[in-house]
Scaffold this motif. Structure first.
Motif, PDB file in Angstrom:
ATOM      1  N   LYS A 183     -11.933  -4.986  -7.579  1.00 43.15           N
ATOM      2  CA  LYS A 183     -12.628  -4.689  -6.369  1.00 43.15           C
ATOM      3  C   LYS A 183     -13.979  -5.099  -6.735  1.00 43.15           C
ATOM      4  CE  LYS A 183      -9.818  -0.671  -5.782  1.00 43.15           C
ATOM      5  NZ  LYS A 183      -9.361   0.830  -5.496  1.00 43.15           N
ATOM      6  N   THR A 184     -14.739  -5.420  -5.389  1.00 39.40           N
ATOM      7  CA  THR A 184     -16.127  -6.182  -5.475  1.00 39.40           C
ATOM      8  C   THR A 184     -16.401  -5.514  -4.303  1.00 39.40           C
ATOM      9  OG1 THR A 184     -15.139  -8.292  -6.472  1.00 39.40           O
ATOM     10  CG2 THR A 184     -17.548  -8.087  -5.221  1.00 39.40           C
ATOM     11  N   TYR A 185     -17.669  -4.926  -4.225  1.00 36.35           N
ATOM     12  CA  TYR A 185     -18.504  -4.480  -2.986  1.00 36.35           C
ATOM     13  C   TYR A 185     -19.962  -5.034  -2.772  1.00 36.35           C
ATOM     14  CZ  TYR A 185     -15.275  -0.510  -4.560  1.00 36.35           C
ATOM     15  OH  TYR A 185     -14.093   0.169  -4.899  1.00 36.35           O
ATOM     16  N   ARG A 226     -18.867  -3.846   2.087  1.00 34.95           N
ATOM     17  CA  ARG A 226     -17.511  -4.465   2.333  1.00 34.95           C
ATOM     18  C   ARG A 226     -16.743  -4.384   1.255  1.00 34.95           C
ATOM     19  NH1 ARG A 226     -15.312  -8.846   5.637  1.00 34.95           N
ATOM     20  NH2 ARG A 226     -13.062  -8.875   4.753  1.00 34.95           N
ATOM     21  N   GLU A 227     -15.565  -4.270   1.089  1.00 32.97           N
ATOM     22  CA  GLU A 227     -14.855  -4.047   0.011  1.00 32.97           C
ATOM     23  C   GLU A 227     -13.746  -5.260  -0.137  1.00 32.97           C
ATOM     24  OE1 GLU A 227     -11.225  -1.405  -2.086  1.00 32.97           O
ATOM     25  OE2 GLU A 227     -12.933  -0.477  -0.894  1.00 32.97           O
ATOM     26  N   TYR A 228     -13.728  -6.099  -1.204  1.00 33.93           N
ATOM     27  CA  TYR A 228     -12.725  -7.202  -1.629  1.00 33.93           C
ATOM     28  C   TYR A 228     -11.866  -6.633  -2.572  1.00 33.93           C
ATOM     29  CZ  TYR A 228     -15.962  -9.891   1.507  1.00 33.93           C
ATOM     30  OH  TYR A 228     -16.474 -10.243   2.468  1.00 33.93           O
ATOM     31  N   ARG A 229     -10.545  -6.673  -2.373  1.00 34.03           N
ATOM     32  CA  ARG A 229      -9.637  -6.095  -3.223  1.00 34.03           C
ATOM     33  C   ARG A 229      -8.393  -6.889  -3.689  1.00 34.03           C
ATOM     34  NH1 ARG A 229      -8.182  -0.248  -1.755  1.00 34.03           N
ATOM     35  NH2 ARG A 229      -6.605  -0.503  -3.514  1.00 34.03           N
ATOM     36  N   PRO A 230      -8.633  -8.176  -3.827  1.00 34.84           N
ATOM     37  CA  PRO A 230      -7.425  -8.954  -4.278  1.00 34.84           C
ATOM     38  C   PRO A 230      -6.652  -8.528  -5.610  1.00 34.84           C
ATOM     39  CG  PRO A 230      -9.324 -10.093  -5.117  1.00 34.84           C
ATOM     40  CD  PRO A 230      -9.757  -8.937  -4.225  1.00 34.84           C
ATOM     41  N   MET A 231      -5.291  -8.748  -5.322  1.00 32.08           N
ATOM     42  CA  MET A 231      -4.601  -8.556  -6.908  1.00 32.08           C
ATOM     43  C   MET A 231      -4.728  -9.882  -7.680  1.00 32.08           C
ATOM     44  SD  MET A 231      -2.999  -5.753  -6.989  1.00 32.08           S
ATOM     45  CE  MET A 231      -2.533  -4.369  -6.050  1.00 32.08           C
TER      46      MET A 231
END
Length: 481
Positions: A117-119, A94-99
């Motif tokens: 980006k965090t996986y 699951r990828e989290y990609r906040p600015m």
């Protein structure tokens, strides 16, 4: 009687006016233009707007899947046989990609941010655990051998050390090690001579819980087509890895957002730090995702074509004039000299020779094409799949016995599928927008329909009015007789 006649003719005149007005509005496109103008004004990167919130923290879940190519005949490959690989995967994250570090400047026309980006590993969506073993090309060893192949003294020393440590062209590592990093024995030994050398190798080493640099984006405030377009990356407006100014250009968005009011004849430009270059996508087809209409865009084969097909790609041949063929991209210049070659999965859209060089390659458009499905009015991403393959350039190096009699081949290691599908909350919002769009765009046709209806009423009333007159005329002679 006069009043009745006046009403009948008024109905006819009103019907004609409605028809003229409706047709004029259709031909002039006033309502679609007003609708587009409203959307262009609304879709801007600005605090407290839905567009900014979706850009800053994408609401839809993003997944990154990795498919490895396990080598089944390593000894035969060293003897000169064709490599045989088996695809193993997916290994899903699951990828989290906040600015983050978002700062507006230049009167709100630009915004600075980093895309962290965090996986997080998803065991229930994966073929196996991260501890699964994969046999693949020893990329650190291949990189070192390529770097010292023309320096015979150093090459002989390194080769002797590799033999003593049992290091060869192939290695067996876990999925987690190959992706996120492991301490490599050869690199550790070389670090004694070069302290600045990193002795940890991973295909995505330092990419988890990290970002690819600072971006400056246009907000779209001055021009809607500039929405989320990259102005600078790491303080630069161009790259320096390629051999032409055109190939070094940073064009388009970062591939996560696109401007509203899209047309079928647009070229959607994107900058990909993974590929170290910009590319574009063209309209392919109409699609429907969860009931929302969209346009499908995908990169055409010309994007990665050889110079014989697309002369504009000459700048991507590094060193200058060293072109591998269509469908592959040598990114060693931006990967610390590692002989990394990028392509589409299974060499989709690449020259047939790359497919034939490795047993197990089966390119299929549905599974291996990169696609982006966008709502044409809002530019919102309905569905997307970025699919890239990491390969290694392998060749026989006489100064290193570890390469044996291996063929020169672009060796597949892993391919990734980064995908997203619109979330339900966004679906409901878009359905409301689509409904309003349909109502507004159909107002002229409603007027035309009302005009036709009143025209029919007018004709009916005229007929009713003439019937009594004709009957009276027939009765007059009978009375006179």
């Amino acid at each position: 009687m006069v009043l009745k006649t006046c009403c009948v003719y008024s109905t006819g005149v009103f019907s004609l006016l409605l028809l003229i007005l409706g047709v004029s509005l259709v031909l002039s496109g006033v309502f679609p233009h007003l609708l587009h103008l409203a959307v262009e004004t609304e879709v801007v990167l600005k605090n407290d707007t839905e567009a900014f919130e979706a850009w800053e923290n994408p609401p839809a879940p993003i997944y990154m899947q990795f498919y490895f190519f396990n080598v089944t005949n390593p000894l035969e490959v060293l003897d000169g046989d064709r490599p045989a690989v088996v695809e193993i995967g997916p290994y899903t994250y699951r990828e989290y990609r906040p600015m983050e570090q978002v700062v507006f400047h230049d009167n709100g026309t630009k915004v600075t941010a980093v895309n962290t980006k965090t996986y997080i590993f998803q065991r229930n969506m994966s073929r196996g655990p991260e501890s699964d073993l994969i046999r693949t090309v020893n990329i650190p060893a291949m990189t070192v051998m390529e770097r010292f192949k023309d320096h015979s003294i150093e090459a002989n020393l390194i080769s002797a050390y590799m033999r003593s440590q049992g290091e060869g062209l192939f290695t067996t590592r876990t999925v987690g090690e190959l992706l996120w990093g492991y301490e490599d024995g050869l690199l550790k030994a070389l670090k004694r001579l070069s302290p600045d050398l990193d002795d940890v190798f991973g295909l995505f080493y330092k990419a988890n819980a990290s970002n690819d640099g600072e971006y400056v984006f246009f907000t779209g405030q001055q021009n809607y087509k500039d929405f989320a377009r990259v102005d600078t990356w790491n303080g630069e407006r161009s790259l320096n890895w390629w051999t032409s100014d055109e190939c070094n250009m940073i064009n388009g968005t970062n591939g996560a957002s696109f401007h509203p009011v899209l047309t079928k004849n647009e070229m959607l430009y994107m900058f990909s730090s993974d590929l170290c270059r910009s590319l574009y996508a063209l309209y392919e087809d109409k699609v429907t995702v969860k009931g929302i209409p969209g346009y499908r865009f995908s990169p055409p084969s010309e994007v990665f074509a050889n110079v014989t097909v697309n002369p504009d790609n000459a700048g991507f041949c590094v060193p200058a004039g060293n072109c591998l063929g269509s469908g592959v991209l040598n990114v060693s210049a931006c990967k610390q000299g590692a002989p990394i070659i990028m392509s589409s999965p299974h060499f989709y859209q690449a020259d047939e020779k790359f497919v034939q060089d490795v047993f197990g390659m089966m390119p299929q458009k549905e599974q291996h094409q990169t696609v982006i499905d966008l709502n044409p009015l809002t530019g919102f991403v309905l569905q997307a799949a970025k699919r890239l393959q990491v390969n290694v350039y392998v060749e026989k190096i006489p100064t290193f016995s570890q390469t044996g009699n291996v063929r020169t081949v672009v060796f597949p290691v892993v391919y990734l599928n980064e995908s997203v599908v619109i979330d339900e909350a966004s679906v409901e919002k878009l359905k409301q927008i689509v409904l309003e769009k349909n109502v507004v765009e159909n107002i002229p046709f409603m007027l035309i329909g009302l005009g036709i209806f009143l025209g029919l009423v007018f004709m009916f009333l005229m007929c009713r009015q003439k019937i009594p007159e004709s009957t009276a005329a027939e009765r007059q002679p009978l009375l006179s007789s």
